[in-house]
Design an enzyme around this catalytic site. Structure first.
Site, PDB file in Angstrom:
ATOM      1  N   PHE A   7       0.831  -1.205   0.000  1.00 22.55           N
ATOM      2  CA  PHE A   7       0.000   0.000   0.000  1.00 22.55           C
ATOM      3  C   PHE A   7       0.864   1.253   0.000  1.00 22.55           C
ATOM      4  CE2 PHE A   7      -3.119  -2.910   1.977  1.00 22.55           C
ATOM      5  CZ  PHE A   7      -4.287  -2.535   1.316  1.00 22.55           C
ATOM      6  N   ASP A   8       0.457   2.243  -0.769  1.00 25.45           N
ATOM      7  CA  ASP A   8       0.884   3.610  -0.524  1.00 25.45           C
ATOM      8  C   ASP A   8       0.202   4.046   0.773  1.00 25.45           C
ATOM      9  OD1 ASP A   8       1.827   6.276  -1.055  1.00 25.45           O
ATOM     10  OD2 ASP A   8      -0.170   6.751  -1.800  1.00 25.45           O
ATOM     11  N   LEU A   9       0.668   5.139   1.370  1.00 26.96           N
ATOM     12  CA  LEU A   9       0.067   5.616   2.620  1.00 26.96           C
ATOM     13  C   LEU A   9      -0.872   6.801   2.375  1.00 26.96           C
ATOM     14  CD1 LEU A   9      -0.221   5.551   5.698  1.00 26.96           C
ATOM     15  CD2 LEU A   9       1.917   6.867   5.847  1.00 26.96           C
ATOM     16  N   ASP A  10      -0.312   7.942   2.014  1.00 31.16           N
ATOM     17  CA  ASP A  10      -1.115   9.155   1.835  1.00 31.16           C
ATOM     18  C   ASP A  10      -2.064   9.020   0.641  1.00 31.16           C
ATOM     19  OD1 ASP A  10       0.222  10.403   3.925  1.00 31.16           O
ATOM     20  OD2 ASP A  10       1.750  11.249   2.614  1.00 31.16           O
ATOM     21  N   ILE A 165      -0.678  -0.785  -4.519  1.00 34.69           N
ATOM     22  CA  ILE A 165      -1.940  -0.039  -4.503  1.00 34.69           C
ATOM     23  C   ILE A 165      -1.637   1.409  -4.147  1.00 34.69           C
ATOM     24  CG2 ILE A 165      -4.220   0.157  -3.459  1.00 34.69           C
ATOM     25  CD1 ILE A 165      -3.568  -2.922  -2.595  1.00 34.69           C
TER      26      ILE A 165
END
Length: 224
Positions: A7-10, A165
């Site tokens: 996963f990306d975060l922001d 993602i």
């Protein structure tokens, strides 16, 4: 099946625009730049900070260093927690772990802040690895951080089982560069058009749709 979920975060796990844009606005104001619209400042969500100050305000190296210093001064104090987890994300992470997936984060945000944010929102137990940039941003390109995750989880030779993602083109292009599939999170800060142009393999319009792409429809009476 997707075994390694990156996963990306922001803009993908959390709605982090308030903190990021407040800090960017303050840094630009203190350096004498004009007032920008919220839409313009939203472009700071996603890309590496140093890179975007150059692209956004055409700063030179000395100006970038000062802008990053001003941004981080506020971000470290309050900005990192002007943030909220998207509804449905904790439930999705729980389902992924229950399904036996390795769940990870690859973010261009400094790793120090990513770890603090995950702790603050009680997300840390869901993740097998959280990888981010160095504080000096010498190691901040998304492909490099994706590579860090692949290496630390032992998936360098199993890239076909990994998926990235993210809500911005940087996530999709980084995944392509590292030979893994990608899903664009169109509920974040990148448009569907941006994600399509970058070449996302699939696009999720909502957290619920993302869950269906990764795991299939949720059984509503499933034990949580």
């Amino acid at each position: 099946m997707n075994k390694l979920i990156i996963f990306d975060l922001d803009g993908t796990l959390t709605d982090s625009a308030p903190g990021i844009t407040n800090c960017a606005r303050l840094a630009l104001q203190k350096m004498g730049y004009p007032e920008y619209t919220q839409e313009e400042l939203n472009t700071f969500v996603g890309p590496p900070l140093q890179v975007h100050f150059v692209e956004f305000a055409h700063m030179n190296a000395e100006q970038v260093d000062e802008a990053v210093r001003l941004f981080r001064e506020r971000y470290d104090a309050v900005g990192k927690f002007e943030n909220s987890v998207y509804p449905g994300i904790p439930e999705l992470l729980k389902r992924l772990k229950k399904a036996g997936c390795l769940v990870t984060i690859a973010t261009s945000k400094p790793e120090k802040f990513a770890l603090q944010i995950a702790d603050h929102f009680a997300l840390t137990p869901y993740f097998d690895c959280i990888a981010g940039a160095t504080m000096d941003e010498s190691h901040n390109r998304k492909p490099l951080i994706i590579e860090d995750v692949l290496r630390s989880t032992g998936y360098l030779d199993k890239r076909e089982q990994a998926v990235m993602i993210g809500d911005r083109k940087y996530d999709i292009l980084g995944a392509k560069e590292k030979g893994i599939r990608s899903i664009g999170a169109a509920y974040g800060y990148g448009s569907r058009e941006e994600l399509e142009e970058a070449g996302a393999d699939r696009i999720a319009a909502s957290v619920e749709e993302l869950g269906e792409l990764l795991l299939g429809p949720e059984v509503k009476n499933e034990e949580q």
